[in-house]
Design an enzyme around this catalytic site. Structure first.
Site, PDB file in Angstrom:
ATOM      1  N   TYR A  16       0.904  -1.011  -0.016  1.00 33.87           N
ATOM      2  CA  TYR A  16       0.663  -0.031  -0.446  1.00 33.87           C
ATOM      3  C   TYR A  16       0.834   1.278  -0.027  1.00 33.87           C
ATOM      4  CZ  TYR A  16      -3.787  -3.536   1.386  1.00 33.87           C
ATOM      5  OH  TYR A  16      -4.581  -4.687   1.151  1.00 33.87           O
ATOM      6  N   HIS A  21      -4.809   6.230  -1.090  1.00 37.48           N
ATOM      7  CA  HIS A  21      -4.927   6.138   0.425  1.00 37.48           C
ATOM      8  C   HIS A  21      -3.789   6.799   1.678  1.00 37.48           C
ATOM      9  CE1 HIS A  21      -8.701   5.617   2.392  1.00 37.48           C
ATOM     10  NE2 HIS A  21      -8.716   4.548   2.812  1.00 37.48           N
ATOM     11  N   PHE A  67      -3.790  -0.405   9.812  1.00 39.01           N
ATOM     12  CA  PHE A  67      -4.331  -0.229   8.759  1.00 39.01           C
ATOM     13  C   PHE A  67      -5.566   0.401   9.130  1.00 39.01           C
ATOM     14  CE2 PHE A  67      -1.964  -4.190   8.127  1.00 39.01           C
ATOM     15  CZ  PHE A  67      -2.186  -4.137   6.769  1.00 39.01           C
ATOM     16  N   ASN A  69      -8.747   0.728   8.541  1.00 35.19           N
ATOM     17  CA  ASN A  69     -10.068   0.849   9.085  1.00 35.19           C
ATOM     18  C   ASN A  69     -10.208   0.818  10.281  1.00 35.19           C
ATOM     19  OD1 ASN A  69     -11.045   0.866   6.582  1.00 35.19           O
ATOM     20  ND2 ASN A  69     -12.142  -0.928   6.484  1.00 35.19           N
ATOM     21  N   ASN A 115     -13.598   5.495   6.446  1.00 33.49           N
ATOM     22  CA  ASN A 115     -13.189   4.978   7.333  1.00 33.49           C
ATOM     23  C   ASN A 115     -12.478   4.996   8.153  1.00 33.49           C
ATOM     24  OD1 ASN A 115     -15.451   3.326   6.507  1.00 33.49           O
ATOM     25  ND2 ASN A 115     -13.910   1.894   5.086  1.00 33.49           N
TER      26      ASN A 115
END
Length: 200
Positions: A16, A21, A67, A69, A115
């Site tokens: 990622y 994001h 992470f 969320n 989120n």
């Protein structure tokens, strides 16, 4: 000495690293690198942390390893460990509802469907914390906008064209953060919110 707590939102891991994001991570990594400070993992804070001084201010930077969320778990741990007031923290986050390169500094507000912010609001039981949103633009519409498109967009890698714009954004935000204790907050908010990525 004043202390500023900056928390960038993103997802840990190479998969990622360069995703849209992860703009919160990328901006704070750029800030830390400018001051030759490295991030070190601190399990008790559920984050990698970097610290340096600018004039009479200590900047503490955090990249949650929970992470996206579950970002609130790390923010809660940071707030509890340092026993800080919520007005001392500032969240850096991406925003797909803002055009690429647009900046929005807000003192409070809803999650806006993000989120990471949603998790923080749930953990802190309040929307009253500062955040800087950085626009990544909306996903291209193909056969109508859909959920899969959005996920693919935010988790997709930043293109070279996007990077050239975002590098300007990072520089602008970092410059403002460096002055956060020497200029009035309202001035910094107006400065960031009026930023134009197309200006030289």
């Amino acid at each position: 000495m004043n202390e500023i707590y900056l928390i960038g939102l993103g997802n840990p891991g190479k998969k990622y690293f360069n995703s849209r994001h992860n703009i919160g991570f990328l901006l704070l990594e750029s800030f830390s690198k400018k001051y030759n400070s490295n991030f070190l993992l601190k399990d008790k804070l559920k984050s990698s942390c970097s610290e340096f001084q600018i004039n009479n201010s200590t900047f503490k930077l955090f990249l949650p390893n929970t992470f996206m969320n579950n970002s609130g778990d790390a923010v809660r741990a940071i707030v509890d460990w340092y026993k800080i007031n919520l007005d001392q923290i500032l969240i850096i986050v991406d925003d797909k509802d803002l055009p690429l390169g647009k900046i929005r500094f807000r003192r409070k507000g809803s999650s806006g469907g993000h989120n990471g912010l949603k998790s923080i609001i749930e953990q802190l039981q309040t929307q009253n914390f500062k955040r800087i949103r950085i626009g990544i633009g909306s996903p291209p519409i193909t056969n109508g906008k859909n959920h899969f498109n959005t996920i693919s967009h935010v988790l997709g890698n930043i293109s070279l064209d996007e990077k050239s714009i975002l590098d300007k954004v990072y520089s602008r935000v970092i410059e403002s953060l460096e002055q956060i204790n020497t200029k009035k907050e309202e001035y910094i908010i107006n400065e960031l919110n009026s930023f134009d990525k197309d200006q030289p």
